[in-house]
Write an enzyme that holds these catalytic residues in place. Structure first.
Site, PDB file in Angstrom:
ATOM      1  N   VAL A  29      13.541  13.954 -24.505  1.00 52.24           N
ATOM      2  CA  VAL A  29      13.438  14.340 -25.920  1.00 52.24           C
ATOM      3  C   VAL A  29      14.584  13.742 -26.725  1.00 52.24           C
ATOM      4  O   VAL A  29      14.361  13.137 -27.779  1.00 52.24           O
ATOM      5  CB  VAL A  29      13.394  15.880 -26.075  1.00 52.24           C
ATOM      6  N   TYR A  77      14.076   9.951 -27.318  1.00 54.56           N
ATOM      7  CA  TYR A  77      13.034   9.581 -28.274  1.00 54.56           C
ATOM      8  C   TYR A  77      13.270  10.150 -29.669  1.00 54.56           C
ATOM      9  O   TYR A  77      12.781   9.594 -30.646  1.00 54.56           O
ATOM     10  CB  TYR A  77      11.650   9.964 -27.749  1.00 54.56           C
ATOM     11  N   GLU A  78      14.011  11.235 -29.773  1.00 51.62           N
ATOM     12  CA  GLU A  78      14.299  11.819 -31.089  1.00 51.62           C
ATOM     13  C   GLU A  78      15.450  11.095 -31.801  1.00 51.62           C
ATOM     14  O   GLU A  78      15.372  10.834 -32.987  1.00 51.62           O
ATOM     15  CB  GLU A  78      14.619  13.308 -30.963  1.00 51.62           C
ATOM     16  N   SER A  79      16.535  10.818 -31.072  1.00 53.36           N
ATOM     17  CA  SER A  79      17.742  10.310 -31.744  1.00 53.36           C
ATOM     18  C   SER A  79      18.399   9.120 -31.064  1.00 53.36           C
ATOM     19  O   SER A  79      19.390   8.608 -31.575  1.00 53.36           O
ATOM     20  CB  SER A  79      18.778  11.431 -31.818  1.00 53.36           C
ATOM     21  N   SER A  93       7.563  14.039 -29.743  1.00 57.86           N
ATOM     22  CA  SER A  93       8.035  12.999 -28.822  1.00 57.86           C
ATOM     23  C   SER A  93       7.934  13.463 -27.372  1.00 57.86           C
ATOM     24  O   SER A  93       7.653  12.652 -26.482  1.00 57.86           O
ATOM     25  CB  SER A  93       9.466  12.592 -29.144  1.00 57.86           C
TER      26      SER A  93
END
Length: 156
Positions: free
Chosen positions: A52, A55-57, A130
């Site tokens: 996570v 894919y998020e940051s 994500s």
């Protein structure tokens, strides 16, 4: 005049926050997440959390993404200002009782605590698109290769 002053204060705050920001290395973040007790939390592994965060940051604590609805997402887990924190701009539930800018530094315990609240209050990690798109059904042990961190559980 007031709006201009608010913009300057917001800009200065973001500049200060990014000075204290960090882009984590994968294994370094894995160790932090393990130390914070995330392995096995609500049935999710460190692999889930790393997936996570990637894919998020991109593991970047200073990352902010602005949404079409006017809300923004903050920090390593991209916590939304409409629900989890207050940015002083958009209406919020502020369910983590914090300022969104506090999610933008290298001290990620507040991010972790808020993300745990999100997972507990929402439908687990399904709250992150994500996670559904990139993490579910994949071999999450790949995220821990070479990190000297071992998953206790696997959510897939």
């Amino acid at each position: 005049m007031w709006a201009w002053g608010t913009s300057v204060v917001t800009l200065v705050t973001l500049m200060v926050a990014t000075v204290d920001a960090k882009i984590y290395e994968r294994c370094e973040l894995a160790r932090k997440l393990e130390k914070a007790g995330l392995d096995g939390f609500k049935g999710y592994s460190i692999g889930d959390w790393l997936c996570v965060a990637h894919y998020e940051s991109g593991f970047d604590t200073s990352f902010v993404d602005h949404n079409p609805d006017g809300s923004s997402e903050y920090g390593i887990f991209q916590l939304n200002s409409a629900w989890w924190c207050t940015n002083g701009v958009t209406p919020t539930q502020n369910l983590c009782h914090m300022n969104c800018n506090d999610l933008l530094n290298h001290h990620i315990l507040d991010n972790i605590l808020c993300a745990k609240r999100l997972v507990s209050m929402r439908q687990g990690m399904k709250a992150w698109d994500s996670w559904t798109r990139h993490c579910v059904g994949h071999d999450l042990s790949e995220w821990l290769k070479g990190c000297d961190v071992h998953m206790k559980t696997d959510s897939s």
